[in-house]
Write a protein that holds these residues in place. Structure first.
Motif, PDB file in Angstrom:
ATOM      1  N   UNK A  35    -105.619 -68.205  20.135  1.00  0.00           N
ATOM      2  CA  UNK A  35    -104.286 -67.978  20.725  1.00  0.00           C
ATOM      3  C   UNK A  35    -103.972 -66.491  20.834  1.00  0.00           C
ATOM      4  N   UNK A  36    -104.266 -65.730  19.777  1.00  0.00           N
ATOM      5  CA  UNK A  36    -103.817 -64.326  19.725  1.00  0.00           C
ATOM      6  C   UNK A  36    -104.948 -63.305  19.867  1.00  0.00           C
ATOM      7  N   UNK A  37    -106.178 -63.771  19.995  1.00  0.00           N
ATOM      8  CA  UNK A  37    -107.315 -62.838  20.086  1.00  0.00           C
ATOM      9  C   UNK A  37    -107.984 -62.663  18.733  1.00  0.00           C
ATOM     10  N   UNK A  38    -109.226 -62.260  18.789  1.00  0.00           N
ATOM     11  CA  UNK A  38    -110.060 -62.149  17.578  1.00  0.00           C
ATOM     12  C   UNK A  38    -109.423 -61.257  16.518  1.00  0.00           C
ATOM     13  N   UNK A  39    -109.019 -61.855  15.424  1.00  0.00           N
ATOM     14  CA  UNK A  39    -108.343 -61.094  14.374  1.00  0.00           C
ATOM     15  C   UNK A  39    -108.844 -61.499  12.990  1.00  0.00           C
ATOM     16  N   UNK A  40    -108.928 -62.809  12.779  1.00  0.00           N
ATOM     17  CA  UNK A  40    -109.221 -63.304  11.433  1.00  0.00           C
ATOM     18  C   UNK A  40    -110.697 -63.670  11.280  1.00  0.00           C
ATOM     19  N   UNK A  41    -111.132 -63.725  10.040  1.00  0.00           N
ATOM     20  CA  UNK A  41    -112.533 -64.013   9.738  1.00  0.00           C
ATOM     21  C   UNK A  41    -112.662 -65.414   9.134  1.00  0.00           C
ATOM     22  N   UNK A  42    -113.638 -66.140   9.616  1.00  0.00           N
ATOM     23  CA  UNK A  42    -113.869 -67.495   9.130  1.00  0.00           C
ATOM     24  C   UNK A  42    -114.651 -67.459   7.810  1.00  0.00           C
ATOM     25  N   UNK A  43    -114.144 -68.125   6.789  1.00  0.00           N
ATOM     26  CA  UNK A  43    -114.841 -68.082   5.493  1.00  0.00           C
ATOM     27  C   UNK A  43    -115.838 -69.229   5.336  1.00  0.00           C
ATOM     28  N   UNK A  44    -116.639 -69.095   4.293  1.00  0.00           N
ATOM     29  CA  UNK A  44    -117.623 -70.128   3.967  1.00  0.00           C
ATOM     30  C   UNK A  44    -117.469 -70.444   2.484  1.00  0.00           C
ATOM     31  N   UNK A  45    -117.504 -71.700   2.141  1.00  0.00           N
ATOM     32  CA  UNK A  45    -117.399 -72.055   0.715  1.00  0.00           C
ATOM     33  C   UNK A  45    -118.783 -71.931   0.074  1.00  0.00           C
ATOM     34  N   UNK A  46    -118.831 -71.492  -1.176  1.00  0.00           N
ATOM     35  CA  UNK A  46    -120.097 -71.498  -1.917  1.00  0.00           C
ATOM     36  C   UNK A  46    -119.930 -72.427  -3.114  1.00  0.00           C
ATOM     37  N   UNK A  47    -120.726 -73.489  -3.101  1.00  0.00           N
ATOM     38  CA  UNK A  47    -120.664 -74.479  -4.180  1.00  0.00           C
ATOM     39  C   UNK A  47    -121.822 -74.231  -5.134  1.00  0.00           C
ATOM     40  N   UNK A  48    -121.698 -74.710  -6.380  1.00  0.00           N
ATOM     41  CA  UNK A  48    -122.847 -74.569  -7.279  1.00  0.00           C
ATOM     42  C   UNK A  48    -124.040 -75.368  -6.757  1.00  0.00           C
ATOM     43  N   UNK A  49    -125.246 -74.849  -7.014  1.00  0.00           N
ATOM     44  CA  UNK A  49    -126.432 -75.535  -6.502  1.00  0.00           C
ATOM     45  C   UNK A  49    -126.746 -76.828  -7.260  1.00  0.00           C
ATOM     46  N   UNK A  50    -126.404 -76.829  -8.536  1.00  0.00           N
ATOM     47  CA  UNK A  50    -126.702 -77.977  -9.388  1.00  0.00           C
ATOM     48  C   UNK A  50    -125.656 -79.085  -9.175  1.00  0.00           C
ATOM     49  N   UNK A  51    -126.119 -80.260  -8.736  1.00  0.00           N
ATOM     50  CA  UNK A  51    -125.201 -81.349  -8.384  1.00  0.00           C
ATOM     51  C   UNK A  51    -124.289 -81.749  -9.548  1.00  0.00           C
ATOM     52  N   UNK A  52    -124.810 -81.692 -10.768  1.00  0.00           N
ATOM     53  CA  UNK A  52    -124.004 -82.098 -11.923  1.00  0.00           C
ATOM     54  C   UNK A  52    -122.811 -81.173 -12.123  1.00  0.00           C
ATOM     55  N   UNK A  53    -122.942 -79.947 -11.610  1.00  0.00           N
ATOM     56  CA  UNK A  53    -121.866 -78.963 -11.783  1.00  0.00           C
ATOM     57  C   UNK A  53    -120.747 -79.156 -10.777  1.00  0.00           C
ATOM     58  N   UNK A  54    -121.029 -79.917  -9.720  1.00  0.00           N
ATOM     59  CA  UNK A  54    -120.047 -80.049  -8.652  1.00  0.00           C
ATOM     60  C   UNK A  54    -118.757 -80.668  -9.157  1.00  0.00           C
TER      61      UNK A  54
END
Ligand code: TRP
Length: 470
Positions: free
Chosen positions: A289-308
């Motif tokens: 809507x307003x032009x390129x301004x904000x940055x898209x983030x990425x979530x980082x989850x723990x690799x070990x499934x038990x930790x999720x």
């Protein structure tokens, strides 16, 4: 301007360089041979020079040597190389094939611009509604400390989300207030280092509230209702018919938290995934809507499934203060032991000789999350590793007390240094307050800069350069 012969001569000299450099050169030559106009040639050559600057010096020397044969061709393209090479970080490397650098017009300007905007920034946080527990630790804190110490991030912010905590604790500000220092202590205890990470308090950065207000226009009520985290929290808090509007909107405020820092990376628990998704939608909407301004983030989850999602000691899916099923980072050794020895296991495992279940058995989930092979050598040398222990449990003949005692040894070893560090910081509370104050000042400066960008994009920066008169 280039003949095939020159190209061949050049490529033969490149043979001495490493494999990576060879690929780089082929690409280089290919481009040169394809050049149809002098203008395009200049741009590409300029960009190639820039990439060379980005290389570690050892590789750079190799390229210069191997480029000997193409000197004449290069001169004929008359590259004005008076300009300084861009500010380059040590991490800079060749553009991976197919990456944005390779796909886009490789001009120096674009490159410098991207280098600047592609800063790697972490933003994450926790609500100060209680002390942090081992679920927070394996689900996110540990990962944050790892990322912090990786040296890969340009800026790191960790936020104590008091304003968000108030969205469902409006009548209990004292609880939120009390827990600000508790959470700060937990952070410091886990190894969040104020020399590397800005720890700050959300409400001390009022820019976040203003951003939230503008983002509210970009989100519909039905979209918020579909947010699974909001949905389940509404249920958990018995908010069925009387949801405070502030609580309902907290995914929007969370998007403000993240985007205010132009965060690229959000290390958080799995339960935060829908929040990050919603944040990305807001970023898209805003930018379109307003032009390129904000940055898209990425979530980082723990690799070990038990930790999720570490279950509570009662086997319930979530560790939560209100369920009283948490092991806190600040718990004393006796409390930890008591909690572990009372843990829920496999209800079908009545006698030692009975076969037991490992899946859904929280003792094993905790072992999956916390134990390492060296723990076996130290505390349970009859077994090499967790697989052997699990196999014995499943066969039958292994009692719950034995596995709980082992888990206790493992967790005591993990939590002892954290508790010790916490106690050291508890003696220096005024310093902790100073850390939060300094962190909040830096955070506010960053958020204010983003807010200025946002206002500019939305054309509501009326008093900048007499904009209102234009
Ligand atoms: N919602 C998070 C929690 O419940 C806290 C939080 C607020 C957060 N803003 C954030 C987490 C931004 C990551 C990014 O703990």
């Amino acid at each position: 301007h280039l003949t095939v012969n020159q190209g061949v001569a050049c490529s033969s000299q490149a043979r001495g360089a490493s494999k990576a450099m060879e690929i780089f050169h082929r690409f280089f030559l290919f481009l040169r041979l394809l050049l149809l106009t002098e203008k395009a040639g200049r741009d590409i050559l300029k960009a190639m020079k820039t990439w060379k600057e980005l290389l570690p010096s050892s590789l750079r020397d190799a390229t210069s040597r191997s480029e000997g044969g193409s000197g004449a061709a290069e001169r004929s393209l008359a590259l004005p190389l008076g300009e300084q090479s861009p500010q380059v970080t040590e991490k800079a490397r060749l553009p991976p094939r197919g990456s944005w650098q390779a796909r886009q017009g490789l001009t120096e300007g674009v490159l410098i611009q991207k280098e600047k905007t592609m800063k790697k920034v972490i933003l994450t946080g926790d609500r100060p509604t209680g002390r942090l527990h081992v679920g927070h630790y394996v689900g996110s804190l540990k990962e944050r400390v790892r990322l912090q110490n990786s040296g890969e991030y340009d800026e790191i912010y960790v936020m104590i989300a008091d304003a968000q905590a108030l969205t469902d604790n409006a009548d209990n500000p004292e609880k939120v207030r009390q827990n600000i220092l508790q959470v700060a202590l937990d952070y410091l205890a886990c190894g969040i280092d104020p020399a590397k990470t800005h720890i700050f308090i959300q409400s001390m950065v009022p820019e976040l509230t203003e951003l939230s207000f503008y983002y509210m226009n970009l989100v519909t009520v039905s979209r918020l209702q579909r947010n699974p985290t909001v949905k389940s929290e509404i249920q958990m808090r018995n908010f069925e018919t009387s949801i405070p509007v502030g609580f309902f909107c907290y995914p929007i405020s969370q998007a403000a938290d993240i985007t205010a820092f132009k965060a690229t990376t959000v290390p958080a628990g799995e339960d935060q995934k829908p929040m990050i998704e919603q944040c990305c939608e807001i970023v898209h909407k805003f930018n379109s809507v307003y032009g390129d301004t904000l940055v898209e983030p990425e979530i980082v989850l723990p690799q070990n499934a038990a930790c999720l999602r570490l279950p509570g000691i009662d086997g319930k899916a979530k560790m939560s203060k209100s369920l009283g099923n948490c092991i806190y980072l600040s718990d004393e050794p006796e409390d930890i032991k008591k909690k572990i020895m009372s843990m829920y296991t496999d209800p079908g495992h009545l006698r030692v000789q009975d076969p037991g279940k490992v899946e859904g058995n929280p003792v094993f989930t905790y072992l999956d999350a916390f134990s390492r092979p060296e723990h076996f050598a130290e505390f349970l040398p009859e077994y090499q590793n967790l697989d052997e222990l699990k196999a014995h449990y499943q066969r039958g003949g292994l009692g719950d007390v034995k596995i709980k005692k082992f888990l206790n040894s493992v967790m005591q070893a993990e939590l002892e240094p954290i508790r010790t560090r916490r106690k050291e910081w508890e003696l220096r509370l005024p310093e902790v307050v100073e850390i939060l104050k300094a962190g909040s000042a830096v955070a506010e400066k960053t958020a204010a800069a983003t807010l200025a960008d946002v206002r500019k994009s939305m054309k509501i920066d009326y008093f900048e350069d007499d904009n209102l008169l234009k």
